[in-house]
Design an enzyme around this catalytic site. Structure first.
Site, short mmCIF file in Angstrom:
data_model
loop_
_atom_site.label_atom_id
_atom_site.label_comp_id
_atom_site.label_asym_id
_atom_site.label_seq_id
_atom_site.Cartn_x
_atom_site.Cartn_y
_atom_site.Cartn_z
N CYS A 127 0.82 -1.22 0.00
CA CYS A 127 0.00 0.00 0.00
C CYS A 127 0.85 1.27 0.00
O CYS A 127 0.33 2.37 -0.14
CB CYS A 127 -0.95 -0.01 1.18
SG CYS A 127 -1.90 -1.52 1.26
N HIS B 30 -9.42 3.42 -1.55
CA HIS B 30 -8.04 2.95 -1.40
C HIS B 30 -7.63 2.01 -2.54
O HIS B 30 -7.47 0.82 -2.34
CB HIS B 30 -7.90 2.25 -0.03
CG HIS B 30 -6.52 1.78 0.30
ND1 HIS B 30 -5.38 2.35 -0.23
CD2 HIS B 30 -6.08 0.78 1.11
CE1 HIS B 30 -4.32 1.72 0.25
NE2 HIS B 30 -4.72 0.76 1.05
#
Lengths: 99, 383
Positions: free
Chosen positions: B83, B332
């Site tokens: 991420c 996200h």
């Protein structure tokens, strides 16, 4: 993991943990699982600390979440891990149960 | 260090069924290049941030794909750090400019996630964890839930305080038409939604998203297109790492890589944490924003939940955090997130964000986390 060789390689040190006792630091009950674990939901996973300070994430079995307490004593056991995958090898690994 | 942000681009975030991985990257890239007033062929190198294109779209070699779709034949790189891929790609792009190898570069962060079922995404994301975590059947919500439980045990943080992170970030997202969830939620709604892993409900987690963000960066001696006061510079960029597995960290209630990277980036920029006027932090789960507030030094360790719940980090408060809606409510798309954070802070510093504009924003910070804190990238931006 899929191949029998990968599973065999990852099992080399499992015997060092069998029967080892430790304490349960924290845990969570998982309702949304990754592939291969869906059939077990909900299941409990916690972080166990052993006397030598090594810590491992382990599934906590043979108990209900409500009965667990921080620092609860647990013992490492061997259990089946996830679903049997494409090469038909039943994978075993470490889990822990309350003492 | 002074790196000029010449242009920004951002797609809508969400379940974008009509757009592929390639469409998203192209849309954000062309918007950023257009915003920079450069011609496409003036871009000398492309840095592509992505985590899962091989697993979810069957496409690796993404650097060449993005460059060739733009008609470019110069250098191109694909960067992966789970991420934190986006932040890391920006960091590497900056190093290439500082080295003098390139003068104008493009960073594209992209992820296409919503074509795949939940269990496949959950497994794919666990590639960012350790082998022991995968064998234990852990998930990323599960790992962060362990951190939340430890924080609750040690500091008395409550589920209501966790929920307040989601409530605030949904409010911010309601002012952002690029957000996946541009609407408000109440604390009751967060607490009553279904449990994904104790103590988290669905609303404690960021969603599975499609989206892309892009930046055009240049060395300071290149001319910019904006007037002096509105020109935005990246003045600090630092990366730190920690153990891949959560269990063997020094503490379950802190992300030390955040502390290390932020101290380094602030020192590079010559500013202190109290100088920051606006921040985008990695709220993949509500506890993550609480940890970020503490580890960045905005509040004392253990106080993050109460610090957020009293409104300090809401628009209109002293330090607005995640004005985009954060990962929680803006969305996200993993590889895009670190780039989107810098797009948001750049636009805050340019002063063009309308209803979610932070008045007087002239110094901003971004914090992008890979895994449970095994990689953290922090950037400082200034006018």
């Amino acid at each position: 993991m899929n191949s029998p060789v990968q599973i065999w390689r990852s099992h080399k040190n499992l015997h060092n943990y069998l029967g080892k006792q430790g304490r349960l630091l924290v845990w969570t009950k998982i309702f949304i699982a990754p592939s291969g674990f869906e059939h077990q939901t909900p299941y409990i996973v916690g972080i166990v600390e052993f006397a030598d300070k090594e810590k491992l994430p382990l599934q906590i079995v043979d108990c209900e979440e409500e009965s667990l307490k921080p620092n609860q004593k647990v013992k490492v056991v061997i259990r089946k891990i996830g679903k049997v995958k494409s090469e038909d090898v039943i994978e075993y690994g470490l889990k822990a149960k309350p003492l | 260090m002074k790196i000029k942000v010449l242009g920004t681009g951002l797609t809508k975030f969400g379940e974008l069924w009509d757009k592929s991985l390639f469409d998203l990257a192209q849309e954000a890239a062309l918007e950023a290049i257009g915003d920079s007033h450069l011609a496409v062929n003036q871009i000398e190198a492309v840095f592509v941030a992505n985590m899962l294109s091989g697993k979810l779209s069957g496409q690796d070699h993404l650097g060449a794909v993005v460059a060739s779709n733009l008609g470019l034949s110069g250098a191109s790189f694909r960067i992966e750090a789970a991420c934190a891929s986006g932040g890391l790609a920006v960091h590497l792009a900056i190093q290439s400019l500082l080295s003098g190898t390139y003068k104008k570069v493009l960073v594209v962060g992209v992820e296409k996630m919503t074509d795949s079922p939940a269990s496949e995404i959950t497994s794919a994301l666990m590639g960012a964890g350790s082998q022991t975590e995968r064998l234990a059947g852990l998930t990323f919500p599960g790992l962060y839930a362990l951190m939340a439980k430890a924080h609750m045990q040690k500091y008395g943080t409550t589920k209501n305080e966790l929920a307040q992170v989601a409530v605030k970030n949904h409010y911010h997202a309601s002012l952002n038409d690029k957000a996946q969830f541009p609407y408000e939620v109440t604390e009751e709604k967060v607490l009553e939604s279904s449990c994904i892993c104790t103590p988290f409900t669905l609303f404690d987690a960021s969603p599975v998203s499609d989206g892309a963000g892009a930046l055009v960066l240049s060395a300071d001696d290149e001319p910019g297109s904006l007037p002096a006061g509105r020109q935005v510079f990246i003045s600090g960029s630092a990366v730190a790492t920690d153990t891949i597995d959560l269990a063997n960290r020094k503490s379950l209630t802190e992300i030390t890589a955040t502390q290390t990277a932020s101290q380094k980036a602030l020192k590079q920029a010559g500013v202190e944490i109290k100088d920051i006027k606006v921040a985008e932090v990695h709220d993949c789960f509500t506890i993550a924003e609480i940890l970020a507030m503490e580890d960045l030094g905005f509040c004392q360790k253990g106080e993050g939940g109460r610090f957020i719940a009293k409104g300090t980090t809401k628009l209109g408060g002293k330090l607005p955090v995640n004005t985009s809606g954060g990962l929680k409510a803006c969305g996200h798309p993993v590889g895009a997130t670190g780039v989107k954070q810098i797009v948001e802070i750049t636009n805050q510093l340019r002063g063009n964000l309308g209803k979610r504009q932070v008045k007087g924003a002239n110094v901003g910070l971004t914090q992008n986390v890979g895994g449970t804190g095994a990689t953290v990238v922090v950037h400082v931006l200034q006018n």
